[in-house]
Each structure stands twice: as structure tokens, then as C-alpha cells.
Design a protein around this motif. Structure first.
Motif, PDB file in Angstrom:
ATOM      1  N   ASP A  84      35.412  41.601  41.471  1.00 30.30           N
ATOM      2  CA  ASP A  84      36.511  42.529  41.221  1.00 30.30           C
ATOM      3  C   ASP A  84      37.709  42.296  42.138  1.00 30.30           C
ATOM      4  O   ASP A  84      38.745  42.932  41.976  1.00 30.30           O
ATOM      5  CB  ASP A  84      36.025  43.977  41.387  1.00 30.30           C
ATOM      6  N   SER A 125      28.699  38.706  34.525  1.00 28.50           N
ATOM      7  CA  SER A 125      28.692  39.934  35.311  1.00 28.50           C
ATOM      8  C   SER A 125      27.506  39.932  36.266  1.00 28.50           C
ATOM      9  O   SER A 125      26.500  39.253  36.024  1.00 28.50           O
ATOM     10  CB  SER A 125      28.596  41.156  34.390  1.00 28.50           C
ATOM     11  N   ASP A 139      30.409  40.559  28.802  1.00 26.96           N
ATOM     12  CA  ASP A 139      31.498  40.226  29.725  1.00 26.96           C
ATOM     13  C   ASP A 139      31.743  41.264  30.804  1.00 26.96           C
ATOM     14  O   ASP A 139      32.375  40.969  31.808  1.00 26.96           O
ATOM     15  CB  ASP A 139      32.796  40.037  28.929  1.00 26.96           C
ATOM     16  N   ASP A 140      31.284  42.494  30.612  1.00 30.41           N
ATOM     17  CA  ASP A 140      31.630  43.546  31.558  1.00 30.41           C
ATOM     18  C   ASP A 140      30.402  44.016  32.317  1.00 30.41           C
ATOM     19  O   ASP A 140      29.273  43.820  31.888  1.00 30.41           O
ATOM     20  CB  ASP A 140      32.261  44.728  30.818  1.00 30.41           C
ATOM     21  N   GLU A 141      30.667  44.664  33.445  1.00 33.89           N
ATOM     22  CA  GLU A 141      29.574  45.237  34.221  1.00 33.89           C
ATOM     23  C   GLU A 141      29.043  46.479  33.508  1.00 33.89           C
ATOM     24  O   GLU A 141      29.764  47.131  32.740  1.00 33.89           O
ATOM     25  CB  GLU A 141      30.078  45.635  35.614  1.00 33.89           C
ATOM     26  N   GLU A 171      31.043  49.621  33.861  1.00 34.24           N
ATOM     27  CA  GLU A 171      32.285  49.572  33.079  1.00 34.24           C
ATOM     28  C   GLU A 171      32.014  49.906  31.622  1.00 34.24           C
ATOM     29  O   GLU A 171      32.777  50.618  30.969  1.00 34.24           O
ATOM     30  CB  GLU A 171      32.921  48.182  33.189  1.00 34.24           C
ATOM     31  N   ARG A 200      33.450  53.124  29.605  1.00 34.14           N
ATOM     32  CA  ARG A 200      34.232  52.991  28.378  1.00 34.14           C
ATOM     33  C   ARG A 200      33.607  53.813  27.259  1.00 34.14           C
ATOM     34  O   ARG A 200      34.293  54.500  26.516  1.00 34.14           O
ATOM     35  CB  ARG A 200      34.308  51.510  27.978  1.00 34.14           C
TER      36      ARG A 200
END
Lengths: 300, 355
Positions: free
Chosen positions: B189, B266, B327-329, B332, B336
Motif C-alpha cells: 500500500d 494481494s 486483485d484486492d485485499e 478492501e 466495497r
């Protein structure tokens, strides 16, 4: 006497280089068409080797049947792997393709391990392959002569194929721009299968010589040669066919040269020096001997 | 600042999961299972180290295990008691056969050596991207293996180094794993991580924006090597004997499979993949040895674990090429989802009000 030794080593270098060139060509032809780094390339040799072992086990001993059978199975293995594993990841990122091939390689090795065991199994290729030719006072193993000759013949054949046939034209075009080739009405499938068939055929040829030298098959026999072929391909410029040939022979000469020149205390480090060649290439000529510098922004 | 806190919080969610696994094993597990959990922690740290480079720079790396090996050998050579070295490493160069360092000094020097070698290798490696760079990492793995096998005076060659002080505990490994998770998440990050990930999406655009790709890749490479070094040191100090084959293709396959299955992009993927693959791998290893299940004697099938690893890599590449997590943690993704749920509730209320 010294010149005899030099001549012997020169033949040795040519034949080792020929083996690497055959393997690197197979890697390059697949890479150029579909940007796949085929880790499983060497394991097709393993499949072909075990096929020969089985055929001999069933009583077929005539080398003129056994050896072509091995090559045929290697080609079929290449085509099968393409269908089962690589087709679904076609068009994915190079990383995805490379890891898929890596997985396929592990699977083949371990299937061979389960069914064949880890011990090498003797495969008698042909007596005349194991004999030596004497030219004057020099003894040169038949394998080495044949390997050099066959490699050269395969290269000439490949050049002719790429130059003068429609499939060759399509493959050369696909190496530049796949979408346009498809717009011209060429089936991508056919081009890719041809690439795999050729790569399997070259691997099969190399496999015969590998087998003739080792005299046995084992589950991991294809892995080490293909690692070297990777080095050859990077040396020559990854994805370039002439580069694969140049890289293969350069690697063969370097390897045999190191073997001759390194003092015995550090001869064991030979492979470390060989793989270090990659580092040297990366520093002084990142695109390899014959590779083209990729356009900036290209991903692979 | 809130971004920083968010990263730490996200990392701690994973850390708690790993911590629970560690604490449960320490409290309740038998030694046999504690050993498995310890090796899991070591592999997890290596996978996280691998993620730092592979996930951010998007270059498939086959060389991470060599740094584990270098660190393990360094700590073994420095910390093994002189009495044992007299028989095992009597011919060691640079007088290493006659010195015996305390653990903290040995660990620090081992890490320093690893980082230094990683830096030197990295300066060459970052000059290339994509496939040739991956093959260069493969070459690194082979070179380090060949050197360990052949520098017999220093490493005993193919024979194992034994008598390394067994000082690592499961608690220590768990703490190291949690720290590695936090470090990897913070790197991901950080502005460096962000720039690197941007460069792996579009190298031309990123460098036009002023991203110094080579330098950042080098940073990621060295951080990755250092984390893998920690894994190697823990391994050596737990098992007490190390040999070259511990740090070669087998472990490379295993850790790569873990990362790829979870998702290389990730830290959550690295953790999830390690857990899932460890489970599957241990089950396969049990089956491999020909156990007796419900009165049925299964045949021994050495190679089953390998087929499992290969198969999950291939399946994962075909079905979910970016891994289970993507693609995201995880935090996250949760945030979302929570947001979109909130939004749909609000719009549902709003539409209810208008009727």
C-alpha cells in the motif's frame, strides 16, 4: 595429440550445442506464436522416452521402429498438452501461461514417478548409436556426429518450412501480429497446433539423443536439458528462431569450453558459470544476441 | 494517515487468523502437528516474501527459495557450536570453522549477507522484465544450488550440516509470520508498491508519470529476499540440520503453488493460498504413504503430492488466473461490499419513500 583432443572436444561442443539448439528452437517457435514459455517442453521428451521403454518392454526391439515411435509420441504429447492445458489459457497474460506450463511439467513428472518409480529404467536405443567412428587417430562417438548432422538438417528443414509453405508463412506472421493473421482468414488453432507439432518433433529428435547418451529414462530426465535450453533461448534472444540456434550452439561451446578449461577443483561449478551467462546477457545485451529490443510498453 | 491505519488493520485481520492457528497449535497440538504448523509458518513467510516481489512487480520469480537457502546456510555456519564444526566443518574458509557467534549476531549477519547478495543479483535482474527476467530468477536458483553443492569446504556440499542450535519455537515463527504480513501489506500500500503495481499494468504510462521502475523493482526484490531470508533462518534454527535439497525445486514448487492459488496480487491471497495448499498437501502426503482407511489398505503412491501441486496450479490458471482472492485485499473487498450494500439499501429506502 593435442589437436586430436581439440577435435574431439569440438565435436562434443557441436553435438551438445545441437541438442540445446533443437530444444531452444522448440521453445522459441511456441513462444513466438503464442507467447507461452513452455516449461513442460522437456517433459514431452520424458513421455516419448517412457513410450519407447514400453514398446521395448512389449518386445519390439528394432530401433527403426522404436525411435520413430518415440518421436511420434512426443509430438502427440505436445499436441495433447496444448489441447488440454494451454488452449484454455490462450490469450491470458504470459505469467498465466508460464505457470500453467510449470504445473503441467510437475504433473507429468509425478505421473511418471507414480507409475514408473524414481529409479532410472534402462532403454537400449541402438547399438550403432553407442559406437564410435574413428577418423584417423580420433575417436568420435556416432551419437555426436549424428546429433550435429540431424540438428543441421532439422534447422534447414525448419527454415524451408517457414520460408516456403503457407503454414510457415502463417506462423511467421502470427509471431508479429496474431489478430491480423486471423483477419486474413487463417485459423489461429491451426497455426498454434502446427507450432506445437514442430516443437514436439524437435523435442523428440533431441530426446533420442538424450536417451542414447543416458541409456535410461527417469521421471525428471527432461527437466535439466530444458533448463539449459531456456538459457540458450535467453542468450540468443527469447522468441527468435535464429537466436535459438545461435544461443544453443553458443551455450554448447561455452559448456564444453568450461569443462576443458576449468581447473578440476572448481569443475563442479561449471553449471553455475553456465547459468551465470544469463546474468551477463542481462547486463550487456538484455535483448539477447539476435533478439530485437522490444517496443517500449510491450509487456513481455 | 488513515490509509496507513487501514493497511495495518487489514494486515492484522490476516495476522489474527495466523495468530489463532499458531496459538491453537501451541496449546493443543501434539508435537507431530506442531511441527507441521511450524513448517507452515516458515512456508507462509517465504510465500509472503515471494508475494512482495511477484505481486507488485508482476514478474514470476523462481529464485526466492535460494535466499531462504543462503540465509539458512549463513546462520548455520555462524551459529553451530565449534565442537561440532571440528568434525563437520573443519576446513571452512575465512576461519569460519573456529568461530561461534551468539544467535542474535548470527541472525543479523545472515540477514545482511542475504540482503547484500540479493542487492547484487537484483541490480542485474531489474534490467529485464517479463519472461527473460523470470528465467534469470530460475538461473539464480540453479546457481545457488550448484554453489552450495560444490563449495564443500564451506557448506559440506551435498551432505547435511547438523548440530545447528535448535532455538526457534512455534511462537517465534508465528510472530515472525504476522510481522511479515504487516510488512508486506505496508509495502503493497506504500507509494512504492502502488507505483510498481501501476508499472506492471502499463509500463509506458507509469514511466511517463515518472515512476523509476528499475529502482523500485530492486527495492521490492531486496525486501522480498530479506523476508525469505527470515524463513530460511527460522527453518535452520528449528530443524537443526539443513542440506541443499531442502532449498531447491520441491520447495519452489510448493511455495509458488501456494501463492498462485491464493492470488499473487494481494497479501490476503498469499495467506489464504498457504493455508489451503498446506491442507491439501498434508492430506495428499498422508494418502501418498499408503494408509489404511476403513480397513482398506491403499497402495503407496509417491508422486501424489506433486500431481496435486501441479493440478491445482493448472486448474487455478484455467479457472481463476488471478488466484482465489484476486486483485484486492480481503478487507478492501469487504469494505466495497459493505458500501454497495449500504448504497442499495439507501436506494431501496428512497424508492420506497417515493411510492
Amino acid at each position: 595429440m593435442m589437436s586430436d583432443y581439440a577435435l574431439q572436444q569440438a565435436f562434443n561442443a557441436l553435438s551438445v550445442g545441437g541438442e540445446y539448439a533443437l530444444l531452444a528452437l522448440g521453445l522459441a517457435i511456441v513462444f513466438s506464436v503464442m507467447h507461452l514459455v513452455n516449461f513442460a517442453h522437456g517433459d514431452m521428451i520424458t513421455v516419448g522416452g517412457y513410450a519407447m521403454f514400453l514398446l521395448i518392454l512389449f518386445g519390439v526391439r528394432d530401433p527403426f521402429l522404436v525411435l520413430p515411435f518415440g518421436v511420434l509420441i512426443t509430438v502427440l504429447a505436445a499436441l495433447l498438452i496444448e489441447r488440454v492445458a494451454f488452449k484454455p489459457v490462450r490469450g491470458a497474460s504470459p505469467t498465466t501461461g508460464m505457470l500453467t506450463a510449470f504445473g503441467v511439467s510437475i504433473i507429468i513428472q509425478n505421473v511418471a514417478l507414480i507409475f514408473g518409480g524414481s529409479r532410472p529404467k534402462a532403454v537400449q536405443t541402438a547399438d550403432w548409436l553407442a559406437s564410435s567412428l574413428s577418423i584417423g587417430s580420433v575417436q568420435i562417438p556416432v551419437v555426436q556426429v549424428l546429433e550435429t548432422v540431424v540438428t543441421l538438417a532439422a534447422i534447414i528443414g525448419l527454415v524451408a518450412l517457414m520460408r516456403y509453405t503457407t503454414v510457415g508463412l502463417a506462423m511467421r506472421a502470427a509471431a508479429k501480429d496474431v489478430p491480423v493473421v486471423r483477419l486474413m482468414g487463417v485459423k489461429a488453432d491451426r497455426v498454434i497446433l502446427s507450432a506445437f507439432a514442430i516443437s514436439g518433433f524437435l523435442a523428440g529428435l533431441a530426446g533420442i539423443f538424450i536417451l542414447a547418451r543416458r541409456g535410461a529414462v527417469d521421471p525428471f530426465m527432461g527437466f535439466a536439458p530444458v533448463l539449459k535450453a531456456f538459457v540458450a533461448a535467453v542468450l540468443g534472444g527469447f522468441g527468435s528462431l535464429p537466436g535459438a540456434v545461435v544461443g544453443g550452439f553458443a551455450l554448447g561451446i561455452a559448456e564444453v569450453g568450461l569443462q576443458v578449461l576449468l581447473p578440476p577443483e572448481i569443475a563442479g561449478f561449471r553449471d553455475a558459470f553456465v547459468f551465470l551467462l544469463i546474468g551477463i546477457v542481462l547486463v550487456f545485451r538484455p535483448q539477447g544476441i539476435l533478439g530485437e529490443r522490444p517496443d517500449f510498453g510491450e509487456k513481455s | 494517515m488513515s490509509n496507513f491505519l487501514q493497511s495495518v488493520r487489514g494486515a492484522l485481520i490476516l495476522g489474527v487468523v495466523v495468530g489463532i492457528i499458531g496459538v491453537l497449535a501451541i496449546l493443543f497440538a501434539e508435537p507431530f502437528y506442531q511441527r507441521i504448523v511450524f513448517i507452515f509458518m516458515v512456508n507462509l513467510i517465504a510465500v509472503i516474501g515471494l508475494q512482495v516481489f511477484m505481486g507488485n512487480a508482476d514478474i514470476t520469480n523462481y529464485g526466492h527459495i535460494s535466499f531462504m537457502g543462503i540465509a539458512a546456510y549463513a546462520v548455520a555456519i555462524l551459529a553451530t557450536p565449534v565442537a561440532i564444526k571440528k568434525t563437520a566443518l573443519a576446513t571452512a574458509p575465512f576461519g569460519l570453522g573456529t568461530i561461534e557467534l551468539g544467535l542474535p549476531a548470527a541472525i543479523l549477519i545472515a540477514l545482511a549477507v542475504t540482503v547484500l547478495i540479493a542487492f547484487l543479483v537484483g541490480t542485474m535482474l531489474v534490467r529485464q522484465s517479463g519472461t527473460p527476467a523470470s528465467i534469470a530468477t530460475l538461473a539464480l536458483l540453479v546457481i545457488v544450488h550448484v554453489v552450495i553443492m560444490n563449495w564443500v569446504d564451506l557448506t559440506r556440499g551435498p551432505r547435511a550440516i547438523y548440530g545447528i542450535p535448535v532455538k526457534a519455537t512455534l511462537g517465534l515463527a508465528t510472530i515472525c509470520a504476522i510481522l511479515a504480513i504487516v510488512a508486506a501489506r505496508l509495502f503493497r500500500d506504500s507509494s512504492w508498491g502502488l507505483q510498481l503495481r501501476a508499472a506492471s499494468e502499463n509500463i509506458a504510462a507509469a514511466s511517463a508519470m515518472g515512476v523509476r521502475i528499475k529502482r523500485l523493482r530492486l527495492v521490492a526484490w531486496v525486501v522480498s529476499a530479506a523476508i525469505c531470508g527470515v524463513a530460511g533462518i527460522l527453518f535452520a534454527l528449528f530443524v537443526g540440520t539443513i542440506s541443499p535439497k531442502s532449498f531447491y525445486f520441491d520447495l519452489t514448487f510448493l511455495t509458488l503453488a501456494m501463492l498462485v492459488v491464493g492470488g499473487a496480487y494481494s497479501v490476503s491471497g498469499a495467506v489464504l493460498g498457504s493455508i489451503v495448499v498446506t491442507f491439501g498437501f498434508e492430506i495428499m502426503r498422508y494418502l501418498e504413504n499408503g494408509p489404511q482407511i476403513a480397513g482398506l489398505k491403499l497402495p503407496t503412491m509417491f508422486g501424489l503430492t506433486g500431481i496435486f501441486l501441479g493440478a491445482i496450479i493448472v486448474l487455478c490458471m484455467i479457472l481463476r488466473p488471478r488466484g482465489l482472492v484476486g486483485d484486492d485485499e480481503i478487507d478492501e473487498i469487504w469494505r466495497r461490499r459493505a458500501k454497495s450494500r449500504e448504497r442499495s439499501e439507501i436506494s431501496a429506502k428512497a424508492s420506497g419513500a417515493t411510492q
